[in-house]
Design an enzyme around this catalytic site. Structure first.
Site, PDB file in Angstrom:
ATOM      1  N   LEU A   1       1.349   0.844   7.556  1.00  0.00           N
ATOM      2  CA  LEU A   1       0.955  -0.322   6.766  1.00  0.00           C
ATOM      3  C   LEU A   1       1.593  -0.317   5.367  1.00  0.00           C
ATOM      4  O   LEU A   1       2.104  -1.351   4.926  1.00  0.00           O
ATOM      5  CB  LEU A   1      -0.570  -0.399   6.691  1.00  0.00           C
ATOM      6  CG  LEU A   1      -1.132  -1.784   6.485  1.00  0.00           C
ATOM      7  CD1 LEU A   1      -2.482  -1.898   7.153  1.00  0.00           C
ATOM      8  CD2 LEU A   1      -1.254  -2.105   5.030  1.00  0.00           C
TER       9      LEU A   1
ATOM     10  N   ILE B   1       5.146  -1.839   5.302  1.00  0.00           N
ATOM     11  CA  ILE B   1       5.315  -3.290   5.221  1.00  0.00           C
ATOM     12  C   ILE B   1       4.711  -3.860   3.940  1.00  0.00           C
ATOM     13  O   ILE B   1       5.118  -4.927   3.498  1.00  0.00           O
ATOM     14  CB  ILE B   1       4.791  -4.015   6.479  1.00  0.00           C
ATOM     15  CG1 ILE B   1       3.322  -3.774   6.711  1.00  0.00           C
ATOM     16  CG2 ILE B   1       5.595  -3.621   7.690  1.00  0.00           C
ATOM     17  CD1 ILE B   1       2.738  -4.534   7.903  1.00  0.00           C
ATOM     18  N   GLU B   2       3.774  -3.146   3.334  1.00  0.00           N
ATOM     19  CA  GLU B   2       3.180  -3.614   2.084  1.00  0.00           C
ATOM     20  C   GLU B   2       4.103  -3.375   0.884  1.00  0.00           C
ATOM     21  O   GLU B   2       4.281  -4.253   0.054  1.00  0.00           O
ATOM     22  CB  GLU B   2       1.826  -2.924   1.822  1.00  0.00           C
ATOM     23  CG  GLU B   2       0.690  -3.439   2.671  1.00  0.00           C
ATOM     24  CD  GLU B   2       0.252  -4.838   2.293  1.00  0.00           C
ATOM     25  OE1 GLU B   2       0.537  -5.309   1.171  1.00  0.00           O
ATOM     26  OE2 GLU B   2      -0.390  -5.491   3.132  1.00  0.00           O
ATOM     27  N   SER B   3       4.644  -2.154   0.781  1.00  0.00           N
ATOM     28  CA  SER B   3       5.341  -1.777  -0.462  1.00  0.00           C
ATOM     29  C   SER B   3       6.612  -0.973  -0.268  1.00  0.00           C
ATOM     30  O   SER B   3       7.192  -0.516  -1.242  1.00  0.00           O
ATOM     31  CB  SER B   3       4.399  -0.932  -1.320  1.00  0.00           C
ATOM     32  OG  SER B   3       4.172   0.323  -0.667  1.00  0.00           O
TER      33      SER B   3
ATOM     34  N   TYR C   1       2.290 -10.467  10.225  1.00  0.00           N
ATOM     35  CA  TYR C   1       1.882  -9.172   9.677  1.00  0.00           C
ATOM     36  C   TYR C   1       1.605  -8.123  10.760  1.00  0.00           C
ATOM     37  O   TYR C   1       2.135  -7.006  10.696  1.00  0.00           O
ATOM     38  CB  TYR C   1       0.643  -9.372   8.801  1.00  0.00           C
ATOM     39  CG  TYR C   1       0.288  -8.226   7.916  1.00  0.00           C
ATOM     40  CD1 TYR C   1       0.984  -7.973   6.745  1.00  0.00           C
ATOM     41  CD2 TYR C   1      -0.772  -7.389   8.239  1.00  0.00           C
ATOM     42  CE1 TYR C   1       0.631  -6.933   5.916  1.00  0.00           C
ATOM     43  CE2 TYR C   1      -1.130  -6.345   7.410  1.00  0.00           C
ATOM     44  CZ  TYR C   1      -0.421  -6.117   6.253  1.00  0.00           C
ATOM     45  OH  TYR C   1      -0.770  -5.081   5.428  1.00  0.00           O
TER      46      TYR C   1
END
Length: 169
Positions: free
Chosen positions: A27, A30-32, A139
């Site tokens: 996760l 894909i977030e940061s 997402y």
């Protein structure tokens, strides 16, 4: 993926301790891009891209001179608590991930509209997908793809570059 190797052992230990799916380690990719200093245009910060209000809600200090959203360990604890509460709320890790991205209300409205229920299954994510914002619709598939590629990057022609964190100032 190179930067991930620096953070994944810590995140994986915390996921295992909470008996959460190991794929959630992807996760922050894909977030940061596993950048603890990342800041979005909407002012979300850190590996897990917390907005300040959500960060505070899950115990992180955000204020003058302190921003625990940038602390990989503290932010991971907060993110896993948040994801676990979303899973308890919706009954599905895919729905929890979607709510992490777009908010609980967005997923709840889509679930009610499409299924007539307030909880669901992973398969329900794909059923409600057309009722979600485009970013959220993409997402969960990004999370699934990141996990598949990350587990065997060579199969996809990728060679992760070793990450060396900057020395502490």
């Amino acid at each position: 993926l190179g930067r991930m190797s620096h953070y994944s052992p810590m995140i994986t230990r915390k996921l295992e301790a909470r008996q959460m799916p190991p794929a959630l380690v992807y996760l922050p990719l894909i977030e940061s891009n596993f950048n603890p200093s990342a800041r979005s245009q909407a002012s979300a910060v850190g590996l897990w891209q917390f907005m300040s209000a959500t960060a505070r809600r899950f115990g992180l200090k955000v204020g003058k001179g302190v921003d625990e959203r940038k602390d990989p360990s503290a932010a991971t604890d907060a993110a896993l608590t948040y994801l676990s509460s979303l899973h308890d709320r919706f009954g599905s890790w895919y729905l929890a991930a979607a709510a992490y991205n777009s908010g609980e209300g967005t997923v709840l409205r889509a679930l009610k509209k499409v299924t007539g229920r307030t909880t669901g299954t992973d398969a329900d994510f794909f059923r409600i997908s057309p009722a979600l914002p485009a970013e959220t619709r993409d997402y969960v598939p990004k999370l699934i793809a990141s996990a598949r590629v990350g587990q065997n990057p060579a199969q996809y022609g990728l060679t992760p570059v070793a990450f060396r964190p900057a020395p502490a100032a």
